[in-house]
Every structure is written in C-alpha cells, then in structure tokens.
Write a protein that holds these residues in place. Structure first.
Motif, PDB file in Angstrom:
ATOM      1  N   PHE A  76       0.965  -0.607   0.052  1.00 21.92           N
ATOM      2  CA  PHE A  76      -0.066  -0.201  -0.073  1.00 21.92           C
ATOM      3  C   PHE A  76       0.415   1.011  -0.148  1.00 21.92           C
ATOM      4  CE2 PHE A  76      -2.680  -3.775   2.049  1.00 21.92           C
ATOM      5  CZ  PHE A  76      -3.508  -3.204   1.724  1.00 21.92           C
ATOM      6  N   SER A  77       1.920   0.593  -0.143  1.00 24.96           N
ATOM      7  CA  SER A  77       2.913   1.921   0.079  1.00 24.96           C
ATOM      8  C   SER A  77       3.474   2.537  -1.160  1.00 24.96           C
ATOM      9  CB  SER A  77       4.573   1.751   0.861  1.00 24.96           C
ATOM     10  OG  SER A  77       5.537   2.640   0.334  1.00 24.96           O
ATOM     11  N   GLU A  78       3.715   4.372  -1.441  1.00 23.09           N
ATOM     12  CA  GLU A  78       4.734   5.007  -2.206  1.00 23.09           C
ATOM     13  C   GLU A  78       5.719   4.438  -2.675  1.00 23.09           C
ATOM     14  OE1 GLU A  78       3.621   9.248  -2.209  1.00 23.09           O
ATOM     15  OE2 GLU A  78       1.920   8.704  -1.487  1.00 23.09           O
ATOM     16  N   LYS A  79       6.312   4.678  -3.540  1.00 24.42           N
ATOM     17  CA  LYS A  79       7.692   3.924  -3.576  1.00 24.42           C
ATOM     18  C   LYS A  79       8.631   5.163  -2.964  1.00 24.42           C
ATOM     19  CE  LYS A  79      11.150   4.596  -7.131  1.00 24.42           C
ATOM     20  NZ  LYS A  79      11.426   4.136  -8.715  1.00 24.42           N
ATOM     21  N   PRO A  99       9.892   3.215   5.611  1.00 24.85           N
ATOM     22  CA  PRO A  99       9.885   3.543   6.513  1.00 24.85           C
ATOM     23  C   PRO A  99       8.366   2.631   6.634  1.00 24.85           C
ATOM     24  CG  PRO A  99       9.395   5.552   5.124  1.00 24.85           C
ATOM     25  CD  PRO A  99      10.641   4.565   4.647  1.00 24.85           C
ATOM     26  N   ALA A 100       7.726   2.252   5.945  1.00 27.22           N
ATOM     27  CA  ALA A 100       6.259   1.593   5.302  1.00 27.22           C
ATOM     28  C   ALA A 100       6.565   0.471   5.991  1.00 27.22           C
ATOM     29  CB  ALA A 100       5.326   1.701   4.224  1.00 27.22           C
ATOM     30  N   SER A 101       8.015  -0.450   5.327  1.00 24.33           N
ATOM     31  CA  SER A 101       8.054  -1.736   5.657  1.00 24.33           C
ATOM     32  C   SER A 101       8.733  -1.545   6.921  1.00 24.33           C
ATOM     33  CB  SER A 101       9.901  -2.086   5.130  1.00 24.33           C
ATOM     34  OG  SER A 101       9.208  -1.822   3.696  1.00 24.33           O
ATOM     35  N   HIS A 113       8.593  10.875   8.741  1.00 32.82           N
ATOM     36  CA  HIS A 113       8.610   9.612   7.557  1.00 32.82           C
ATOM     37  C   HIS A 113       7.311  10.077   7.215  1.00 32.82           C
ATOM     38  CE1 HIS A 113      12.828   9.089   7.987  1.00 32.82           C
ATOM     39  NE2 HIS A 113      13.024   8.734  10.012  1.00 32.82           N
ATOM     40  N   LEU A 114       6.547   9.520   8.196  1.00 29.72           N
ATOM     41  CA  LEU A 114       4.816   9.608   7.850  1.00 29.72           C
ATOM     42  C   LEU A 114       4.068  10.097   8.794  1.00 29.72           C
ATOM     43  CD1 LEU A 114       5.950   5.165   7.438  1.00 29.72           C
ATOM     44  CD2 LEU A 114       5.326   6.587   6.374  1.00 29.72           C
ATOM     45  N   ILE A 151       1.137   5.699   9.576  1.00 27.40           N
ATOM     46  CA  ILE A 151       1.350   5.343   9.940  1.00 27.40           C
ATOM     47  C   ILE A 151       0.110   3.514  10.692  1.00 27.40           C
ATOM     48  CG2 ILE A 151       2.416   4.578  12.348  1.00 27.40           C
ATOM     49  CD1 ILE A 151       3.105   7.307  12.410  1.00 27.40           C
ATOM     50  N   TYR A 152      -0.746   4.328  10.069  1.00 25.73           N
ATOM     51  CA  TYR A 152      -2.169   3.682  10.622  1.00 25.73           C
ATOM     52  C   TYR A 152      -2.269   2.447   9.694  1.00 25.73           C
ATOM     53  CZ  TYR A 152      -6.188   1.826  12.586  1.00 25.73           C
ATOM     54  OH  TYR A 152      -7.515   0.944  12.979  1.00 25.73           O
ATOM     55  N   LEU A 153      -2.340   2.931   8.796  1.00 26.87           N
ATOM     56  CA  LEU A 153      -2.290   1.983   7.349  1.00 26.87           C
ATOM     57  C   LEU A 153      -1.750   0.621   7.300  1.00 26.87           C
ATOM     58  CD1 LEU A 153      -3.584   1.155   4.991  1.00 26.87           C
ATOM     59  CD2 LEU A 153      -2.425   3.132   3.670  1.00 26.87           C
ATOM     60  N   TYR A 154      -0.245   1.182   7.722  1.00 24.92           N
ATOM     61  CA  TYR A 154       0.281   0.554   7.267  1.00 24.92           C
ATOM     62  C   TYR A 154       0.419  -0.567   7.921  1.00 24.92           C
ATOM     63  CZ  TYR A 154       2.114   3.940   4.169  1.00 24.92           C
ATOM     64  OH  TYR A 154       2.652   4.551   3.185  1.00 24.92           O
TER      65      TYR A 154
END
Length: 331
Positions: free
Chosen positions: A17-20, A25-27, A84-85, A90-93
């Motif tokens: 669900f992350s942008e490139k 930070p999503a990982s 970073h987010l 943060i909640y979505l990831y």
C-alpha cells in the motif's frame, strides 16, 4: 510463526500500500506491527500455568482485534516514524502488518482463535511448520530487494513466494492425508478424528495422528514429489478420557484444568510412557512416530485444589536426531 517470518509478512503487506518513496518506513512499520500480536505471550500467571497457553493466539490474533492492534502499533511508532509518515499512513501500514499475524499463524498447527469472541474455535490449517527456513529466506530476499530497490514488482514476487510455499504445503498435506487413510484402512481402523501436520522446519516429512475408538495412533509420512509416499509406522497408546478416568474428581481444580487441557489438545490425550501422572498432547512429539508427548500437565491427585503444572519434554539428543534425519531423507 517465528518473529522474523511474522515481521517479514507484515512488511510485504505494508509495502503493498506504499508509495515508492515511502517503501522503507512503511516496511519498518509493517514489520513491527506484525510482531505485536504475539504480545500475548507475556500474559501469564504463576498460579495458573495453563493461562499462558490458553491466551496465546487468542484475542490479539482475532480478526476483530486487528484495528485495535494497529492503533497500539501506531501509538508506539508515532514518535519514531512521524518524520517519515503521516499519522494516517502509520495506521494504514500498521493495519496491513498486524492483519497478517493471525492469518499466518492459522497456517501452522497450534491453533488460532481468528473469530474470538464469537467462536472459541482454534483454526489450524497445518500447511507450514512454525519454523520454515525456506519460506523465511525467500521472504527475506524479496523484502530486502523491495526495500533496497524500492520497486513494487519484487513485492509481488514476495506474495507469490508466500502463496507458492502455502500451496506446496497444501499439496503435500493432501498426499499425506491420502496415505493416512490408506494405512488406517489396511489396519482395519475407522478414523474418528485425525490431524496431519508438517514436522519442524520442512514440508517433506509429516506427522499423521488419528484416533480409532479408544486408541491414538501416530505415523510419519513422507509424501515425496516424484515418488510414491513412504510411511514410517509409529506407536499407539490408549486415549485418556477425562470424564471417565477422573470422574471422581469432578468439581475440583484438577478436573477443571484437565478439561481445559483436553480442549486445547482437541481430545488427543495420552499418558507419558515414563511419567504415568503426566497427560500429554499426542499431536506433538520430538519424533513423528513417537507417542512421547512434547508437553503435558501433571495430574497430581493428592492435591486436587491446586492448578496443574505444565511440563515440557524437549529431548533433542542423538537418539532423536538420527531417526528424524533418516526419515527426512527417506532412508
């Protein structure tokens, strides 16, 4: 599953669900969130040893708890990830990462209460072992490539790898089940209930356990890929019936704990051959052909108002390792 595999599964979910530019930070967010479901391992009571194994994979692994679990992860990660987010990201990831925990655990054999509190059923699809190096190493490679290259196609490859391993587990499990029914038929047995699950760290050798009347049987099955399945006949033991064997203790703490352990073990109860007072879960042993349980409770009838101790029997000596490797290699 082991923590590393949980974290990697959470990472590939959040990457999806992350942008490139925010893959890294999503990982991290998804990785950490996926680990939080196992915070239930810290819930225990010295006075009640069964509480810990009852609560493990219960409410924190339930599907209904996912939004709350993601919120806890968001609160814990906010100070570190806010540069970073956004809070929403943060909640979505965290939501994506946390959602993988219960489902991945349900693919193993211990049992996960996905529908708690509506159902107490422990889902155990028995597709993979709680430790599967092939699965983990593949996920580690693809997650690492996705983080390094920031490309979405390697994330898709990680999902494909996970699907491939689970599918291979299902295929091997199906072949092992067919062998189990054929073996039981040759013995003239009528199967009341059965479970076929992979042995530790692989999908090559499977433990097949079933009940017929008042006995429990266990055998090892090596389904093979390009050869006929190979069966290693194992041991049998009388099934312990709590209602019958301990009827005189009805209403005591001892009887209640035995019923709790029976529920956790789905009725696959046998006595430890070297410790008659120990009642173990026949589905688990160091060897797939052995009826020596991996764990159990000690039914001390001299003190019926005290909670039963929970004991482990993890003997990994040469007399265990060598037969296991022989069966694993098809000898």
């Amino acid at each position: 599953m082991d923590p590393l595999t949980h974290g990697l599964a959470g990472a590939i979910a959040s990457q999806s669900f992350s942008e490139k530019k925010k893959i890294r930070p999503a990982s991290i967010t998804g990785f950490v969130a996926a680990l939080l479901a196992d915070m239930d391992t810290f819930i225990s009571s010295p006075a009640d040893p069964l509480l810990n194994i009852e609560i493990h994979r219960q409410f924190t692994h339930s599907l209904i708890f996912i939004p709350a679990g993601a919120l806890i992860a968001t609160i814990l990660l906010w100070l570190v990830m806010k540069k970073h987010l956004t809070l929403k990201e943060i909640y979505l990831y965290s939501l994506a990462g946390f959602a993988t925990s219960g489902l991945l655990d349900a693919c193993t054999s211990y049992g996960t209460q996905l529908l708690w509190p509506f159902l107490d059923t422990r889902f155990a699809w028995n597709l993979i072992s709680i430790i599967d190096p092939v699965l983990t190493l593949g996920l580690l490679f693809f997650v690492g490539r996705t983080v390094y290259k920031r490309t979405s196609h390697t994330n898709l490859m990680a999902w494909a790898w996970l699907f491939l391993i689970l599918s291979a587990g299902w295929f091997q499990q199906t072949r092992a089940e067919i062998s189990l029914f054929e073996l039981a038929g040759q013995r003239g047995h009528s199967i009341d209930q059965y479970v076929v699950k992979p042995t530790i760290g692989n999908r090559v050798l499977w433990r097949a356990t079933y009940t017929d009347s008042s006995f429990i049987y266990t055998d090892a099955v090596r389904p093979g890929l390009f050869s006929s399945p190979k069966i290693y006949e194992g041991e049998a033991a009388p099934k312990v019936n709590i209602a019958e064997d301990y009827s005189s203790y009805t209403g005591t703490v001892l009887y209640g704990d035995l019923q709790r352990f029976s529920d956790l073990s789905k009725g696959y109860l046998v006595r430890h051959p070297d410790h008659p007072d120990v009642i173990g879960d026949a589905r688990y042993s160091m060897l797939p052909t052995s009826m020596v349980p991996l764990w159990g409770v000690e039914a001390d009838t001299s003190n019926t108002d005290k909670h039963l101790p929970f004991l482990y029997f993890r003997d990994a000596g040469e007399e265990i390792r060598q037969p296991f490797w022989d069966m694993l290699l098809g000898k």
